[in-house]
Enzyme design. Structure first.
Site, PDB file in Angstrom:
ATOM      1  N   SER A 122      40.275  41.457  56.837  1.00 45.26           N
ATOM      2  CA  SER A 122      40.136  42.167  55.562  1.00 45.26           C
ATOM      3  C   SER A 122      38.856  42.982  55.448  1.00 45.26           C
ATOM      4  O   SER A 122      38.758  43.854  54.590  1.00 45.26           O
ATOM      5  CB  SER A 122      40.229  41.196  54.387  1.00 45.26           C
ATOM      6  OG  SER A 122      39.084  40.382  54.339  1.00 45.26           O
TER       7      SER A 122
ATOM      8  N   LYS B 180      33.637  39.641  51.065  1.00 39.56           N
ATOM      9  CA  LYS B 180      34.136  40.900  50.477  1.00 39.56           C
ATOM     10  C   LYS B 180      32.951  41.753  50.046  1.00 39.56           C
ATOM     11  O   LYS B 180      31.825  41.299  49.959  1.00 39.56           O
ATOM     12  CB  LYS B 180      35.015  40.637  49.240  1.00 39.56           C
ATOM     13  CG  LYS B 180      36.229  39.779  49.493  1.00 39.56           C
ATOM     14  CD  LYS B 180      37.258  40.463  50.332  1.00 39.56           C
ATOM     15  CE  LYS B 180      38.417  39.492  50.575  1.00 39.56           C
ATOM     16  NZ  LYS B 180      39.246  39.862  51.676  1.00 39.56           N
TER      17      LYS B 180
END
Length: 177
Positions: free
Chosen positions: A36, A77
């Site tokens: 990701s 993230k």
């Protein structure tokens, strides 16, 4: 001989205590799991997370953080929106406070899920990101589970900011903006 053994045991005990203090309050290592954050981080990269910085500064747009998740292991993230910001995405372009965000680190592909969003569509009841929360996105948007999927991240769940990639050795780096 006995004195030397005692000195070694004391040195080892001090080292263990220092390691425990550092891991508890200052820094912790984390292994990136998944794609990701590609190309910034690849699956299996090892990073150092600064836990101490949270006490002295607020997170800013572009910071890469690690946070606990109710849906499994901790996530890594990028912070896109901070308290008081308005954030939306239109045609794969993120806008923060009405201004387009320059995201050279993002993987762009033709088929990305949920390209367009507003804070309202993410379940935010206010016009701006509320105090104590962050909006986070992965750099590899087509495969990232992030605020588009699970909503805003409570800052109390943040472990810290990624400061250093130390594995693989040929990709040691400190700047992730």
């Amino acid at each position: 001989m006995l004195k030397e053994i005692k000195e070694w045991l004391i040195a080892i005990a001090v080292a263990v205590v220092l390691i425990l203090i550092i891991r508890q309050f200052l820094f912790v290592s984390f292994t990136v799991d998944g794609l990701s954050m590609d190309p910034t981080f690849e699956d299996g990269d090892k990073v150092v997370v600064n836990k101490f910085i949270d006490n002295f500064t607020d997170y800013e747009t572009g910071d890469v953080i690690v946070f606990n998740s109710e849906k499994g292991p901790a996530y890594v993230k990028r912070v896109i929106g901070t308290p008081g910001d308005t954030v939306s995405m239109e045609d794969k372009q993120v806008y923060v406070n009405g201004e387009p965000l320059n995201e050279d680190y993002v993987t762009h592909t033709e088929d990305s899920y949920m390209d367009n969003f507003t804070l309202e569509e993410l379940g935010v009841e206010e016009e701006t990101i509320p105090e104590g929360t962050l909006l986070v996105l992965g750099d590899n948007r087509p495969v990232s589970r992030d605020s588009r999927d699970f909503g805003l991240v409570d800052q109390s769940e943040v472990i810290g900011e990624v400061q250093l990639r130390f594995w693989p050795l040929n990709e040691i780096s400190i700047n992730f903006d």
